[in-house]
Write a protein that holds these residues in place. Structure first.
Motif, PDB file in Angstrom:
ATOM      1  N   LYS A  74      -3.474 -52.177 -28.677  1.00 56.78           N
ATOM      2  CA  LYS A  74      -4.640 -53.014 -28.998  1.00 56.78           C
ATOM      3  C   LYS A  74      -4.794 -54.147 -27.978  1.00 56.78           C
ATOM      4  N   VAL A  95      -7.975 -54.987 -25.584  1.00 57.68           N
ATOM      5  CA  VAL A  95      -8.694 -56.267 -25.629  1.00 57.68           C
ATOM      6  C   VAL A  95      -8.691 -56.943 -24.255  1.00 57.68           C
ATOM      7  N   LEU A 114      -8.311 -48.895 -33.449  1.00 52.91           N
ATOM      8  CA  LEU A 114      -9.031 -49.535 -34.556  1.00 52.91           C
ATOM      9  C   LEU A 114      -9.471 -48.506 -35.589  1.00 52.91           C
ATOM     10  N   ILE A 135     -15.268 -51.276 -34.112  1.00 51.66           N
ATOM     11  CA  ILE A 135     -15.474 -52.408 -33.212  1.00 51.66           C
ATOM     12  C   ILE A 135     -16.924 -52.864 -33.315  1.00 51.66           C
ATOM     13  N   LYS A 194     -16.225 -58.267 -35.195  1.00 55.36           N
ATOM     14  CA  LYS A 194     -14.795 -58.005 -35.059  1.00 55.36           C
ATOM     15  C   LYS A 194     -14.218 -58.640 -33.794  1.00 55.36           C
ATOM     16  N   LEU A 210     -10.344 -59.997 -32.909  1.00 58.13           N
ATOM     17  CA  LEU A 210      -9.587 -59.309 -31.861  1.00 58.13           C
ATOM     18  C   LEU A 210      -9.103 -60.284 -30.800  1.00 58.13           C
ATOM     19  N   GLU A 226      -6.204 -62.187 -32.214  1.00 59.58           N
ATOM     20  CA  GLU A 226      -5.006 -61.352 -32.224  1.00 59.58           C
ATOM     21  C   GLU A 226      -4.405 -61.247 -30.826  1.00 59.58           C
TER      22      GLU A 226
END
Length: 726
Positions: free
Chosen positions: A549, A553, A639, A646, A650, A654, A657
């Protein structure tokens, strides 16, 4: 017995190419004059001949000794000339290199049919035949320098009239020779990888052979060459060589059938006691102190030192082998191997690798034939005194704990610690070990490899980042493997398919099931009846997911900062899925594009090695965008596994995170290094903390940790700016 021939003296220096191998319209000088097209040489005057004779020189035919405009017979002393010898300008000067000062000219040497550029200093050469020497070259105290008419300079080609057994081949990845390739100057690790892998595709194999032969031709009669500003001294034998400019060679025992690439910006050095036979040496290499290399390619900016042995092997760019022995191996860029008892044999090692002392990825005569292989992904690290059995295969960033592994291994979980638990007779795996316990080394290594990449011409993009299409795909596979192992180990009812086990395991792991007192067993990791036990399964599963993830990102942030909207990004990826990738010589290429490329080679749409290398170059230019696409598709997929789509809403979570993950990485980097300062066994060799800090440096002044903190602050600003857009 040796066949010693006796031939009339007047033939010495002539008939270099046997008449039956001269092409129509050519003589023995045709190729020589192509190699050295200079045409300002003149005949000696009668007075110059008399002075040369008075200076102790001799020639079988002074009309065959040619000189240039600036020539003083006093600068040629005690030499014997046979055949056509051409000498460039000799200025009244001397050449100096590292305190060695020698006058320009030719002194006390035997010279046969050779050319010299301007201002050479040639001193005490016992025998020099069929060489073209560049400008401002210093040659001193060399026993033999000779060239044969079939010289190939390390390339795996045949000259006219030669039988096939004369062809040099590199027997890579397997000792039985069935993955052999024809080496050539300019050969890249990607070339070797594709050639050694596709043995079932006979048409492709034939094309690789064909392209190599057409690159060089078959004519006999090429002279050895020494480029401008080279220094060669105190050396025994040099035969059939092509040496670039600015090389420094000293104290060599033997240099035979070798190309030495070197330039002013990337000069190569070869030192004392080395014996190098049938090889290609890249730009900017360093080879010192008793090295033995036979049938080899040493790619640019690599080093062989302190008695290293490299035989039937390819060593990739920016690598070092010191003291150790390497046989029949293909090694991608950024490999490190030290200590006298490290042994690597019959292996494909995909770079960023490190062989510890006593590691024996070694002789595979523990099977019925010498035909075993080991394949190791990026970041492979067999630890102290590790012994592995062929055949074995390892995912990226596998660390092997000290021990004798008596069975074949197939470890497809990346970033894993592999341990032989002798007491309980089982194999232990800790997936994600690097993330949990040594983030400092993991992140630092990526930066280190990038900093050490000294190539001036980076025609291939070498991937050094721990998060890339290959490792991320392996983590996706690792998540499936862990989920399957959990379900299979804990749920024994019914006959579930693999897919059903994976789905059940994912549900258990997503719900953070307590596995502390559970034994999770993985089948198929070792060829034995004993169990393979996975530890830290839950932690590893979530770390894989978090890093995937985070990877996605990071690339999403790049796209957003370029002004692309989230809707535009999602629309551009509609209907697409994460793709497979392949590591070819340190460069990552999407598998479908690679297959199209190989088909183009077979159809002759791509019809030269230069075309192949241009393909690598073009794919490298597209790589970062291709990698971003892979990262975004990976993000969408992870996801989806979490049941989330997405969207603009969101994005903020993200980003939060990703920032939390980046902070955690920074903390792990600090903690993994700080352990060394808190460990009493580390500190016991120092009188006090002050001495320790003098020897190893203060933790607070660690440049890498401080740089990571600076990068974290920049990352915080990036996240804040992007969140402001939503």
């Amino acid at each position: 017995m040796s066949v010693l021939k006796k031939i009339p003296l007047e033939h010495l220096g002539y008939d270099f190419i046997p008449n039956e191998f001269l092409h129509e319209g050519q003589d023995e000088y045709t190729l020589r004059f192509q190699q050295n097209p200079r045409n300002d040489y003149r005949d000696l005057t009668a007075i110059e001949v008399q002075e040369l004779i008075a200076n102790g020189n001799w020639s079988s035919d002074w009309s065959k000794v040619k000189v240039s405009a600036i020539f003083d017979p006093k600068q040629v002393q005690g030499c014997k000339f046979y055949g056509l010898v051409r000498i460039g300008n000799l200025s009244p000067s001397y050449l100096e290199y590292r305190n060695l000062q020698l006058p320009i000219g030719l002194y006390h040497s035997t010279i046969i049919s050779s050319d010299f550029g301007d201002d050479v200093a040639v001193h005490h050469i016992g025998y020099l035949s069929y060489f073209i020497v560049g400008n401002e070259v210093l040659l001193s105290q060399i026993k033999e320098m000779e060239t044969g008419s079939t010289a190939k300079f390390g390339n795996g080609i045949l000259r006219d009239g030669e039988e096939s057994d004369k062809r040099i081949q590199l027997e890579l990845c397997n000792e039985n020779g069935a993955r052999s390739v024809y080496p050539f100057d300019g050969m890249q690790a990607a070339d070797v990888y594709l050639w050694t892998r596709n043995r079932h595709d006979r048409m492709l194999q034939h094309r690789f052979e064909e392209l190599t032969d057409q690159k060089f031709g078959t004519q006999r009669g090429y002279y050895s060459q020494i480029g401008d500003r080279c220094v060669i001294k105190n050396t025994f034998t040099i035969k059939n060589v092509k040496i670039g400019t600015d090389a420094y060679i000293k104290g060599v025992s033997k240099l035979k059938n070798v190309t030495v690439n070197s330039s002013r910006e990337s000069y190569t050095q070869i030192g004392e006691g080395c014996e190098l036979v049938n090889g290609i040496i890249g730009y900017g290499c360093r080879i010192f102190y008793g090295v033995k290399a036979v049938r080899f390619i040493l790619a640019s900016y690599s080093q062989l030192k302190y008695g290293a042995r490299l035989i039937n092997s390819y060593l990739g760019d920016n690598s070092t082998i010191s003291c150790c022995e390497v046989l029949n191996s293909l090694i991608f860029p950024a490999h490190e191997q030290h200590h006298n008892n490290s042994f690597l044999c019959a292996a494909l090692v995909m770079g960023q690798s490190n062989m510890a002392a006593g590691a024996t990825v070694g002789s595979n005569h523990n099977s019925r034939a010498a035909d075993g292989e080991i394949i190791a992904g990026r970041g492979f690290w067999p630890g102290l005194c590790v012994s592995l059995k062929h055949n074995s295969r390892f995912a990226s960033y596998c660390l092997i704990v000290k021990g004798d592994f008596l069975h074949e291994l197939d470890i497809q979980l990346p970033f894993t610690l592999v341990s032989n638990d002798v007491q309980h007779d089982r194999l232990l795996l800790i997936p994600g070990y690097w993330f949990m316990y040594n983030m400092y080394a993991l992140v630092r290594n990526a930066n280190k490899y990038e900093a050490r990449d000294s190539r001036h011409f980076k025609n291939q993009y070498f991937e050094y980042d721990m998060l890339a299409p290959d490792t991320v795909n392996e983590m996706f596979g690792g998540m499936e493997t862990l989920a399957f192992a959990v379900s299979e180990s804990l749920q024994h009812e019914g006959n579930k398919t693999r897919e059903e086990h994976i789905l059940a395991g994912r549900t258990l792991l997503a719900n953070n099931i307590d596995l502390k007192d559970k034994t999770i067993v993985l089948s198929g990791a070792e060829n034995s009846r004993r169990p393979t036990v996975i530890q830290k399964v839950g932690e590893a599963y979530h770390l894989y997911r978090s890093f995937i993830k985070y990877y996605g990102v990071l690339h999403l942030m790049d796209a957003l900062e370029e002004g692309r909207s989230i809707d535009e990004i999602i629309a551009s990826l509609a209907g697409e899925k994460r793709t497979n990738w392949e590591n070819i010589g340190g460069q990552l290429i999407e598998s479908t594009a690679l297959q199209v490329f190989l088909n183009d080679i077979k159809s002759k749409k791509i019809d030269s090695w230069d075309d192949i290398h241009e393909f690598y170059h073009e794919r490298s230019k597209e790589y970062l965008l291709d990698k971003r696409k892979h990262a975004l598709l990976s993000l969408i997929e992870i996801l989806t596994l979490e049941g989330v789509e997405i969207s603009g809403d969101k994005i903020v979570s993200l980003l939060d995170e990703a920032l939390e993950h980046r902070i955690w990485i920074g903390e792990q980097i600090y903690k993994s290094r700080a352990k060394d300062y808190k460990n009493p066994f580390k500190n016991m060799v120092y009188a006090n903390d002050e001495e320790r800090d003098i020897v190893v440096g203060k933790l607070t002044e660690n440049s890498f940790i401080n740089q990571q903190q600076k990068e974290l602050e920049i990352f915080k600003i990036r996240v804040a700016n992007l969140k402001g857009q939503f």
